[in-house]
Design a protein around this motif. Sequence first.
Motif, PDB file in Angstrom:
ATOM      1  N   ILE A   9       0.463  -9.225  12.969  1.00 57.91           N
ATOM      2  CA  ILE A   9       0.202  -8.332  11.835  1.00 57.91           C
ATOM      3  C   ILE A   9      -1.309  -8.206  11.651  1.00 57.91           C
TER       4      ILE A   9
ATOM      5  N   TYR B  46      -3.880  -7.077   8.787  1.00 59.61           N
ATOM      6  CA  TYR B  46      -3.839  -6.895   7.332  1.00 59.61           C
ATOM      7  C   TYR B  46      -5.260  -6.895   6.796  1.00 59.61           C
ATOM      8  N   CYS B  47      -5.395  -6.451   5.559  1.00 62.50           N
ATOM      9  CA  CYS B  47      -6.719  -6.452   4.935  1.00 62.50           C
ATOM     10  C   CYS B  47      -6.611  -6.935   3.497  1.00 62.50           C
TER      11      CYS B  47
ATOM     12  N   GLN C 196       0.353 -14.060  12.077  1.00 62.86           N
ATOM     13  CA  GLN C 196       1.798 -13.933  12.256  1.00 62.86           C
ATOM     14  C   GLN C 196       2.513 -13.687  10.930  1.00 62.86           C
ATOM     15  N   ARG C 197       1.846 -14.015   9.833  1.00 62.50           N
ATOM     16  CA  ARG C 197       2.407 -13.816   8.489  1.00 62.50           C
ATOM     17  C   ARG C 197       1.395 -13.102   7.616  1.00 62.50           C
ATOM     18  N   LEU C 198       1.903 -12.421   6.627  1.00 56.30           N
ATOM     19  CA  LEU C 198       1.062 -11.714   5.669  1.00 56.30           C
ATOM     20  C   LEU C 198       0.705 -12.669   4.540  1.00 56.30           C
TER      21      LEU C 198
ATOM     22  N   LEU D 183      -2.856  -6.844   2.250  1.00 57.51           N
ATOM     23  CA  LEU D 183      -2.087  -5.616   2.420  1.00 57.51           C
ATOM     24  C   LEU D 183      -1.882  -5.369   3.906  1.00 57.51           C
ATOM     25  N   PRO D 184      -0.640  -5.085   4.330  1.00 58.59           N
ATOM     26  CA  PRO D 184      -0.382  -4.861   5.752  1.00 58.59           C
ATOM     27  C   PRO D 184      -0.977  -3.545   6.231  1.00 58.59           C
ATOM     28  N   ILE D 185      -1.448  -3.563   7.463  1.00 56.41           N
ATOM     29  CA  ILE D 185      -1.946  -2.338   8.095  1.00 56.41           C
ATOM     30  C   ILE D 185      -0.942  -1.899   9.151  1.00 56.41           C
TER      31      ILE D 185
ATOM     32  N   SER E 180       1.786  -3.686  12.503  1.00 53.96           N
ATOM     33  CA  SER E 180       2.277  -4.873  13.201  1.00 53.96           C
ATOM     34  C   SER E 180       2.843  -4.429  14.537  1.00 53.96           C
TER      35      SER E 180
ATOM     36  N   LYS F 124      -1.266   4.505  13.173  1.00 52.42           N
ATOM     37  CA  LYS F 124       0.160   4.215  13.369  1.00 52.42           C
ATOM     38  C   LYS F 124       0.779   5.057  14.490  1.00 52.42           C
TER      39      LYS F 124
END
Length: 87
Positions: free
Chosen positions: A2, A4-5, A15-17, A22-24, A26, A75
């Motif tokens: 993942i 994320y920012c 591997q985890r948020l 915030l996810p970008i 994966s 994406k």
Amino acid sequence: MIAYCFASGVIEFGQRLPNGALPIISGKARNVRDLIGVHARHAYDGQTLLVPGIPEAIDQHEGLDALQAFINRIKPELEEMNDETNS
């Protein structure tokens, strides 16, 4: 993996948020790192990756708009990479 920012716009990978992140995107680690590396902004230290537009955002709403624009830009490329890998 993942990407994320955080509210600062700093991008990290895992591997985890984590809480507060915030996810970008994966996907496969190499694809995720390659895409983020190409499209992210590099900080002055040459190492830190940033979501373009978040550090300059005047408020959190503008920051979220910048994050969404970044996600929308990368994406489709990730989906294309995944399709090629699965072929």
